[in-house]
Design a protein around this motif. Structure first.
Motif: not given
Lengths: 270, 317
Positions: A208-209, A221, A224, A228, A231-232, A235, A238, A242, A245
């Protein structure tokens, strides 16, 4: 263990995820890497079982292709942690003395660093290949395994069957592998299951990082993180990774808890 | 008692020294010339002059032991060197960033304690009702949902769907207290979930254990009300192991906040770490690693000492 309904559900779920991920290329007609401008942000259905992401890629294919890497890294990191942790724990508990002190201090020192910070540091300087991730996650889990194994060895080594073998002239190696090892496997298996949850958490957090295996490799990760931003608009890209996980970690945690309960009925009442 | 404190303090000092040593040598553990690594590795192909200048700047031309002694001496005085990127001293920047991370950690910890302990007590005293399994399942969920998933869920729900709270960013408290609270709520809430779940579970099992003890039966049979026994006897004894777990969790939060800071663009110490790693700003990276580890050791030290103060069994051992 299998009498526990929760454990059976968890095992069934995990087996399902593994099976689907192994045969994913036969289960979807789409190539998980194929970018297509016409099919961006499609909701589930419409030819794509779980919809498509911001590049019009098939999320169903991607999420289960990603499962291979995420679960593979987690599994092998725990195998590594298990081998080293059991060796250190059994050695420290059996020989005591200097080895015991050394292992315990080593554990104390590793526990001085928050694991995710160490992982970030190592991965960002040594490179974030799957092998590096496996080693880092595995090594960071060694202290926990070693500690649990060590404390079980301390009780097992005083048991009469160990003493009996010893008086019959069994070598130290035989005592450790034949007499002690089978008796400490139960707590080690519990740690393995809980550790798998921990490893999936670490792996997905690092990816994710942006510190996981680099694209085109697919990890949960990273899926996502990348989707992300959109997302608007949609979704779903994502939501699926998620959800997987969370459910995977949940399944390993419940499985670990249920294994522990079945091995130590005293805890069940608590 | 005194000796226990002195011994524990010495152990912590030794740990800090070991950690500092590890942090120093981490640069030298990297494969290849550290100056080259800092400049982006062999692929970046820096000129030999640049590498030589960087070696000079990092002091790599001196014998390694001299470098080590110099670094430890300066670090002990709080001087962590200068950033390679903007030549600013590392110390003040770290203090600023650490403060911002604490602005998340402290509310998250308070929330986890204030909500987690009563919930745990409630679950323990209502074991046969429907509420206990519900709370336990929520706790399990709290362990299993990664902070970044929780964070993204919050961003989507409160930031994009309801549009009641800002999705990310940072506003200094001094500039705008209300704005600060608004941006702080979501990250602090996200950060506190894992700890809340742990505190609740620990409280539940510790209170249950105490309630089954003989002294509780004695207190009840001499006519004390259940509430008195619960709060004055059982909970007080249960608070000891709970406080250890809290200390451990606060330490872990220093690492855990890295993902929260990333989700919410919170300019704390961990996003500083990621940024500096990407810029290969080595003195800053070393400083942050050292600072986080020292905080970690310090919190555990405080917890152990508090434990010893409260529980005579520990200090007599």
């Amino acid at each position: 263990m299998l009498k526990d309904r929760r454990a059976r559900i968890c095992i069934a779920f995990l087996l399902l995820v593994v099976t689907v991920s192994l045969f994913i290329s036969y289960l979807t007609p789409h190539n998980p890497q194929k970018v297509s401008g016409d099919s961006r942000f499609l909701p589930p259905g419409q030819g794509y079982l779980l919809g498509t992401d911001e590049f019009g890629r098939d999320v169903f294919g991607r999420v289960f292709t990603g499962a291979r890497l995420t679960l593979g890294i987690s599994f092998f990191s725990m195998v590594l942690a298990g081998i080293i942790g059991i060796t250190l724990g059994v050695g420290a508990g059996f020989y005591r003395g200097i080895l015991e002190k050394l292992v315990m201090r080593l554990i104390d020192i590793t526990l001085c660093f928050p694991p995710i910070v160490v992982a970030i540091f190592v991965v960002s300087f040594f490179g974030s290949s799957a092998v590096h991730l496996t080693c880092v996650i595995g090594l960071l889990y060694v202290p926990r395994v070693a500690r649990v194994v060590y404390s079980s060895v301390l009780t097992v080594r005083e048991m009469q069957h160990v003493e009996a073998s010893k008086s019959m002239g069994a070598s130290n190696l035989r005592l450790m592998t034949v007499n002690i090892l089978p008796n400490i496997l139960a707590p080690a298996v519990v740690q393995f299951s809980l550790g798998m949850g921990h490893a999936v958490l670490m792996e997905s957090g690092l990816s994710f990082l942006g510190l996981g295996p680099a694209p085109p490799a697919i990890t949960w990760g990273r899926m996502v993180q990348q989707s992300a931003r959109f997302m608007d608009i949609s979704y779903f890209p994502v939501l699926w990774p998620s959800m997987l996980i969370c459910l995977t970690i949940l399944a390993f945690n419940i499985l670990g808890d249920s294994l522990r309960d079945s091995m130590d009925p005293r805890l069940k009442s608590l | 008692m005194k000796w226990y404190f002195i011994r524990r303090l010495l152990v912590s000092f030794v740990l800090v020294w070991i950690v500092a040593t590890l942090v120093f040598f981490s640069l030298h553990l990297l494969p290849g010339d550290p100056a080259l690594v800092v400049l982006g590795g062999a692929e970046a192909n820096p000129s030999p002059e640049a590498v030589a200048a960087m070696r000079e700047k990092l002091g790599l031309n001196e014998p390694i032991f001299t470098q080590y002694l110099g670094w430890v001496k300066k670090a002990a005085r709080g001087d962590l060197g200068k950033s390679l990127i903007n030549e600013r001293p590392v110390g003040p920047d770290l203090r600023l960033r650490l403060g911002r991370t604490l602005q998340l950690i402290i509310p998250a910890t308070v929330l986890a304690i204030v909500v987690g302990i009563p919930m745990g007590v409630f679950a323990a005293t209502h074991r046969n009702s429907i509420i206990d399994p519900i709370l336990s399942s929520l706790a399990l969920l709290g362990f299993s949902v990664p902070v970044f998933v929780m964070g993204i869920l919050f961003v989507w729900f409160f930031g994009l769907y309801l549009k009641v709270l800002p999705a990310s960013g940072y506003i200094p408290f001094r500039d705008n207290p209300v704005g600060f609270l608004k941006v702080m709520i979501l990250p602090a809430l996200t950060l506190s979930f894992g700890m809340l779940a742990t505190v609740m579970r620990m409280t539940r099992s510790c209170v249950l254990e105490q309630l089954g003890a003989d002294y509780v039966r004695t207190a009840r049979s001499k006519g004390l009300a259940f509430k008195t026994v619960l709060y004055k006897h059982a909970l007080r004894n249960a608070l000891l192991p709970i406080s250890t777990v809290i200390a451990l969790q606060v330490g872990l939060m220093f690492g855990g906040s890295v993902l929260v800071e990333s989700v919410y663009n919170w300019p704390g110490i961990n996003s500083f770490l990621i940024m500096s790693i990407n810029l290969r700003d080595y003195p800053v990276v070393q400083g942050i690693l050292l600072l986080i580890s020292v905080m970690f050791i310090g919190i555990n030290l405080i917890a152990d000492m508090g434990y010893a103060l409260l529980d005579p069994k520990v200090r007599l051992n």
